[in-house]
Design a protein around this motif. Structure first.
Motif, PDB file in Angstrom:
ATOM      1  N   ASP B 658       0.729  -1.197  -0.090  1.00 49.41           N
ATOM      2  CA  ASP B 658      -0.239  -0.002  -0.132  1.00 49.41           C
ATOM      3  C   ASP B 658       0.818   1.371   0.038  1.00 49.41           C
ATOM      4  OD1 ASP B 658      -2.294   1.372   0.066  1.00 49.41           O
ATOM      5  OD2 ASP B 658      -2.782   1.056   2.021  1.00 49.41           O
ATOM      6  N   ASP B 660       2.198   4.000  -2.143  1.00 50.14           N
ATOM      7  CA  ASP B 660       1.688   4.542  -3.391  1.00 50.14           C
ATOM      8  C   ASP B 660       2.941   4.719  -4.253  1.00 50.14           C
ATOM      9  OD1 ASP B 660      -0.797   4.768  -2.467  1.00 50.14           O
ATOM     10  OD2 ASP B 660      -0.668   6.977  -1.614  1.00 50.14           O
ATOM     11  N   GLU B 733       2.955  -5.452   5.273  1.00 52.14           N
ATOM     12  CA  GLU B 733       1.919  -4.711   5.843  1.00 52.14           C
ATOM     13  C   GLU B 733       0.700  -5.525   6.110  1.00 52.14           C
ATOM     14  OE1 GLU B 733       2.273  -1.475   7.016  1.00 52.14           O
ATOM     15  OE2 GLU B 733       4.522  -1.470   6.835  1.00 52.14           O
ATOM     16  N   THR B 736      -4.803  -6.214   4.058  1.00 53.10           N
ATOM     17  CA  THR B 736      -5.483  -4.984   3.683  1.00 53.10           C
ATOM     18  C   THR B 736      -4.680  -4.159   2.733  1.00 53.10           C
ATOM     19  OG1 THR B 736      -5.016  -3.762   5.629  1.00 53.10           O
ATOM     20  CG2 THR B 736      -6.969  -5.069   5.523  1.00 53.10           C
ATOM     21  N   ALA B 737      -3.294  -4.103   3.133  1.00 54.10           N
ATOM     22  CA  ALA B 737      -2.480  -3.403   2.334  1.00 54.10           C
ATOM     23  C   ALA B 737      -2.191  -4.003   0.941  1.00 54.10           C
ATOM     24  CB  ALA B 737      -1.083  -3.095   3.183  1.00 54.10           C
ATOM     25  N   ILE B 739      -4.167  -5.944  -0.584  1.00 53.30           N
ATOM     26  CA  ILE B 739      -5.354  -5.774  -1.464  1.00 53.30           C
ATOM     27  C   ILE B 739      -5.288  -4.460  -1.869  1.00 53.30           C
ATOM     28  CG2 ILE B 739      -7.765  -5.483  -1.295  1.00 53.30           C
ATOM     29  CD1 ILE B 739      -7.969  -7.945   0.368  1.00 53.30           C
ATOM     30  N   ASN B 740      -5.006  -3.302  -1.065  1.00 52.78           N
ATOM     31  CA  ASN B 740      -5.112  -2.032  -1.790  1.00 52.78           C
ATOM     32  C   ASN B 740      -4.018  -1.891  -2.787  1.00 52.78           C
ATOM     33  OD1 ASN B 740      -6.910  -1.728   0.327  1.00 52.78           O
ATOM     34  ND2 ASN B 740      -5.552  -0.149   1.654  1.00 52.78           N
ATOM     35  N   ARG B 784     -13.506  -3.126  -4.323  1.00 58.50           N
ATOM     36  CA  ARG B 784     -12.393  -2.131  -5.053  1.00 58.50           C
ATOM     37  C   ARG B 784     -12.223  -2.757  -6.428  1.00 58.50           C
ATOM     38  NH1 ARG B 784      -8.221   0.152  -1.186  1.00 58.50           N
ATOM     39  NH2 ARG B 784      -9.183   0.600   0.443  1.00 58.50           N
TER      40      ARG B 784
END
Lengths: 328, 843
Positions: B658, B660, B733, B736-737, B739-740, B784
């Protein structure tokens, strides 16, 4: 001390130490954070992100997060990854580091946490525990998972160390979360000023509250502090109406006597029948982390409690009309 | 929008969960299978060869059908004690089928060295009877002698693209990977890809519901129509003749399957006569009655429906011996009308339904296929991919989850076989109890089963390509893992483009350090590059260049394949509504929509490329740790003597956290290459190709040809495994990270498969609350825009490995309430304690 620690000022008063977390230059509130754990599913309902703050006024013998105790950043070493190349020794200007067969050793009196060894180590053996962060920095991490919180009934948990030890930061962060509708959990051992706690509770959805021992004298032996303030703060939380789960670390030979469990259940049930009690069985998994910080773990020989003992304690607590669970 | 009248009553759910799938009967059958040694089965190939000799001179479509018929009509059949669902591909409990004509040279080599590789196991030795071995060698020698001396696909490629083209192929430069891009593919009778081109047939609902006699009648009527209209009189076009022979082949194939079922009916009757146990006698009589009726006719009850599915699946499997990726399809939809009716009439209990389904499961698993492809070259080792699909929303928004969806999961959980894999079409309104049941089964099963697919995305992608709603909603999982319309076929696995290799070529100005050849364009000396932008530009130029070559290759390959290999009557039968009137199989254009045969292009290594670019930007351009030239030197030495540089590369920001910075690089690389690859229409259909970023093990084969990369990877090691997987051990991480990172941009839109693998320790799934969290995670993954997610649940094995190799497992967390630490940081005795805890967890 220099380095990141310079941002913190320690203020003492009324025997309750606290860290005033005002940032020195920007006027922003800063906190010392040693970890943000995402997809945290053991620290409250749903999918959560848990913010671990560094620094704790208590000094419990069984603490499984020794890196959370010291309020200042410190360097830990993951010896299983170490190639014993010695580069950290070479770059250390404070001559604080030695390396032998077992791995790295840091003389904590000499180490000024300059971080040169961390940069020099290619294998990421050395790690800075604790970073000074603004509320917004932490919040921007937390809000990355907002949709997971919503879909699971989760949110953010703030724990430590001791969250009340950095009251301004805790207050500001929980406020920030609640303002955008994120459910908040405060995980605390209650050793902080009542006024700070009262403010924080306004933005707290659920409290996890540790009680270690009912006897003030024994409490001090085990944790370094008496429990008067902790018990007064518990009353305050219950009066506030914020739901609370009492967490009792169950440490064989230290706080597992029938008398203590009874006293605890009696006191809690006297305050509220709604409060839930969780028993947290002692485990030794923190042991490795003591070595990573060049500290000795006093309870190395102590074994986890038996299931039978735990269920007896559970029965006692339930006999006072309280819901009780043993954590896994 | 979704109508959810499908929720199961608590009482029925409870009853289904209490079904004992593993009855004494199934336990015994499973034990027999487990105890059996795998044996090579030769009767099938001998029958094929025999038939081929007999039909010399006939049109190839008909020869193929007649050979198929002989294999079914003359093979030995057997009915095992206590079996309820019948039909075996081989005569052994664990038989390895082989069709020599398709790959005679490789079979001969295996036969002579005595080393037989099976597709379904890591054990490479399979027993063969000495007499059978002799026959197999004879058969192989016959085919080696009678094989065409040249490979027609490669001759066409040489003619059109030149000798140099072969340097890009699987066995050399490995810019392209797949079975259709070999320098020396050792094809036998048909050289493109067995006899089947791209697609693979599977049983379809209309065939099972209407019966093969219905199909035969339609084919006969179509022939009559042709005769009436004079279409196949002498002088008529070649197309009409081909149609005529395909229709005839369809009739021959369907009749053969019915005859095969009747042989089972006769056998069951014979056994019933001799049977002394009255219960078993009755069962055998029932089996005879069932096999007399299906698959020729519409099933009259649930048992017959299950048996019909078995026969048709077996038939497709048999025909497609070299490419056994035969799906089972939407089993809960196919069987449900019969199940519902039987339950309502009081003719069937849920317990009986569960046992029959379990019996079907065991029959699926008893087949193993002897494959001759070398282990390291296999796309999907250890699997035959008989995928099962459950649930889904129909064109009216109705949720099709039913009791059988529940029951199938229960069968999967209890029978504990690695196959079939089960895929659930997940949608937003999915019943929460069903989802928890599915995740519970996933936890108890261990490996990523069931997996979850995004129902809406699957349907929307087809709607966007002009498919009617009733067909766009009727899709199923296939292969490893793509999906297709029920009115089409599974198409995967022909061509893959190796992005990591293309990036490597970019780093060396188009030169391949491994083959020492200029394989790509000269896009510039990267040591002179001053910004990441130049890397992007060079890489996309190379990509564009190779995409055009791939498209030409595809056109040449498929046209020579279509000209030279047979159309299958069985495949026409499975899609009879369209293929019979058209007189063409799906491959030739007989399917309902062009998209049914649009090409699938495998696309691998995107996350590797993203990490490479991130490392270059981070270390060379931003922090000036070293120059590009120094990095290339270190990579050329495979990092030897450059451990410092490698560690910096490994520690550079990685996709999956996650972050960027890296994720934006990943998005740009992924979306731009997607545009490049889908920007050229498939020359046969005019359709955009569909990209395939599945879970198969192509990352191992493709990685073998790629040197050290700037992400810190060593030469020859596997690439990142599935479409959106992070570099192993580098996603620190949490879920969730990851998947993001995977879902910030619409990576799934143009793909027909993009797999997202996640590993979870069992300890994170031990309570309902924890499973609910996982369900919430799945929900967000799909919200998402994710397509396919599967959870591998690991237990103590993973921790034992972590104890041995801490470096590769430094992100494995140990979590106890209020405590968290990395496993590798614990002292050994505590690591053992954790392992013991994991082992003894009781559910």
């Amino acid at each position: 001390m220099v380095g990141p620690v310079g941002l913190l000022q320690v203020v003492r008063g009324h025997g309750v130490p606290r860290v005033d977390c005002k940032g020195s230059s920007m006027g922003e509130i800063m906190g010392t954070v040693f970890n943000i754990q995402r997809y945290s599913i053991d620290d409250g309902p749903g999918i959560r992100s848990t913010v671990f703050l560094k620094g704790c006024p208590l000094n419990c013998k069984w603490c499984s997060n020794p890196e959370s105790q010291n309020r200042n950043p410190e360097i830990s070493h993951r010896d299983s990854l170490c190639s014993k190349c010695g580069i950290c020794v070479q770059v250390c200007e404070a001559a604080a580091i030695t390396v032998d067969e077992a791995g790295v050793h840091i003389d904590r009196d000499r180490c000024n946490v300059c971080g040169k060894c961390i940069d020099a180590c290619d294998r990421e053996v050395l790690e800075l525990m604790g970073r000074s962060m603004t509320v917004e920095e932490v919040f921007s991490q937390l809000q990355r998972d907002t949709d997971y919180y919503e879909s699971s009934g989760g949110g953010v948990t703030i724990c430590g160390g001791e969250a009340l030890y950095q009251p301004e930061f805790t207050f500001a962060l929980l406020k920030r979360c609640r303002e955008v509708g994120i459910h908040t959990c405060l995980d605390t051992a209650g050793y902080g000023t009542s006024s700070a706690l009262q403010r924080i509770l306004q933005y707290t959805s659920l409290v996890f509250y540790d009680i270690k021992h009912l006897d003030a004298r024994i409490h001090r032996e085990l944790t370094g502090k008496q429990n008067g303030l902790i018990m007064r703060n518990l009353e305050l939380i219950i009066r506030s109406g914020v739901p609370v789960v009492i967490r009792v670390p169950y440490i064989p030979g230290h706080n597992d006597s029938k008398e203590n469990i009874e006293a605890l259940a009696k006191t809690v049930s006297g305050m509220s029948k709604e409060a839930k009690v969780n028993l947290l069985p002692y485990h030794r998994f923190g042991m490795g982390k003591y070595a990573m910080l060049d500290r000795r773990y006093e309870l190395a020989k102590l074994l986890p409690p038996s299931k039978e003992d735990l269920s007896k304690a559970k029965e006692i607590i339930e006999s006072f009309g309280l819901a009780c669970e043993v954590a896994v | 929008m979704t109508i959810t009248d499908s929720m199961l009553s608590k009482a029925n759910a409870k009853e289904i969960k209490s079904v004992v799938v593993m009855t004494e009967r199934l336990k015994k059958l499973k034990r027999e299978w487990e105890d059996a040694d795998p044996v090579v089965y030769v009767d099938d190939t001998l029958l094929f060869t025999k038939s081929w000799k007999e039909t010399d001179g006939l049109p190839v479509d008909l020869r193929w059908a007649k050979a198929f018929a002989k294999r079914l009509e003359e093979c030995p059949i057997l009915l095992r004690d206590d079996e309820l669902i019948v039909g075996s591909l081989t005569k052994f409990t664990r038989g390895n089928n082989v069709l020599v004509a398709m790959k005679p040279r490789e079979v001969l080599e295996m036969a002579k060295t005595g080393r037989f590789d099976r597709k379904l196991s890591d054990i490479s030795a399979t027993y063969i009877d000495p007499e059978d071995l002799k026959l197999l060698i004879e058969d192989a020698e016959y085919w080696v002698q009678h094989m065409p001396t040249v490979n027609y696909v490669n001759e066409a490629l040489k003619e059109e693209l030149g000798e140099g083209h072969f340097d890009l192929m699987f066995d050399r430069g490995m810019v392209f990977e797949g079975r259709a891009v070999r320098v020396d593919p050792d094809r036998g009778l048909f050289q493109g890809w067995g006899a089947f081109g791209g697609g693979i047939a599977q049983p379809t609902m209309p065939v099972i519901h209407n019966g093969l006699n219905h199909v035969i009648n339609l084919a006969k009527a179509e022939i009559d129509k042709m005769v009436d209209q004079g279409a196949c009189l002498p002088g008529a076009s070649a197309a009409a003749l081909r149609k005529y022979y395909l229709l005839k082949a369809t009739i021959v194939s369907c009749e053969a399957i019915i005859a095969y079922a009747h042989r089972y009916a006769d056998l069951a009757r014979d056994l019933a006569l001799k049977e002394r146990n009255p219960v078993r006698k009755q069962e055998l009589e029932k089996i005879a009655e069932v096999c007399d009726w299906v698959p020729g006719n519409r099933p009259r009850n649930y048992w017959e429906a299950v048996q019909s599915l078995r026969f048709l699946h077996l038939a497709c499997w048999k025909e497609s011996s070299e490419r056994p990726e035969v799906g089972i399809g939407r089993i809960d939809q196919i069987l449900y009308p019969f199940y519902e009716e039987d339950l309502a009439q009081g003719r069937l209990t849920r317990q009986e339904a569960g046992e029959l389904l379990g019996a079907f499961w065991l029959k699926i698993r008893e087949t193993e296929n002897l494959v001759t492809i070398k282990r390291e070259h296999r796309a999907a080792p250890g699997t035959l991919l008989p995928d099962v699909t459950l649930c889904g929303i129909d064109e009216n928004g109705r949720d099709l989850t039913n009791e059988l969806s529940w029951l199938v999961l229960e069968v999967m959980r209890q029978i504990k076989l690695s196959e079939p894999a089960v895929y659930i079409r997940w949608h937003e309104g999915m019943d929460e109890d069903f989802m928890l049941h599915a995740l519970e089964c996933n936890r108890d099963f261990g490996g990523g089963n069931p997996a979850f697919l995004n129902d809406k995305l699957g349907t929307d992608r087809y709607l966007a390509r002009g498919v009617k709603p009733e067909d766009a909603t009727n899709w199923l999982a296939s292969g490893c893992l793509g999906y297709h319309l029920e009115c089409g076929e599974h198409m995967a696995g022909m061509f893959s483009i190796n992005q990591a290799k293309i990036f490597e070529l970019t780093l060396y100005n188009g030169f391949d350090p491994r083959t020492k050849k200029q394989l790509g364009l000269q896009t510039g000396d990267v040591t002179q590059f001053t910004s990441l932008e130049q890397f992007y530009e060079a890489f996309f130029q190379q990509e564009d260049y190779f995409a055009e070559i791939l498209r030409k290759h595809y056109f040449i390959w498929w046209s020579s394949e279509n000209m030279n290999s047979p159309m299958s009557g069985l495949r026409a039968a499975m899609l009879y509504e369209d293929c019979i009137p058209a007189g063409l199989t799906s491959r030739e254009g007989g399917a309902r929509y062009p998209v049914c045969r649009a090409s699938w292009i495998g696309d691998r290594g995107i996350t590797d490329v993203a990490d490479d670019l991130a490392a270059i930007e981070h270390l060379v351009f931003r922090s000036n740790k070293f120059t590009m030239a120094e990095l290339l030197d270190a990579m050329a030495a495979n990092w030897e003597g450059h451990d410092d540089i490698r560690q910096m590369c490994l520690n550079a920001p990685k996709y999956g956290n996650d972050d960027d910075f890296v994720d934006e690089i990943f998005n740009r690389v992924s979306l731009t290459t997607q545009m490049i690859l889908t920007g050229r229409p498939d020359p046969f259909t005019g359709e955009k190709p569909m990209l395939f970023k599945g879970a198969a093990a192509g990352h191992v084969t493709q990685g073998a040809s790629v040197g050290a990369l700037p992400n810190g990877r060593k030469a020859g090691t596997p690439l990142n495994d599935a479409g959106t997987s992070a570099m192993p051990g580098m996603d620190v991480e949490g879920p969730t990270a990851l998947i993001n990172s995977a879902t910030k941009a619409p990576h799934a839109w143009e793909t027909v498969g993009i797999t997202h693998n996640m590993k979870f320790p069992k300890a994170m799934l031990t309570s309902t609350a924890k499973l609910e969290n996982l369900a919430a995670l799945v929900k967000i993954f799909f919200a998402r825009g994710g397509w396919h997610i599967q959870f591998n649940i690991h237990d103590s094995d993973e921790l034992l490995k972590a104890k041995e190799n801490p470096e590769q497992y430094k992100n494995v967390l140990v979590r106890v309430g209020g405590y968290s630490a990395y496993f590798v940081d614990l002292p050994p005795e505590l690591q053992d304690e954790i392992i013991a805890r994991t082992l003894h967890e009781v559910y």
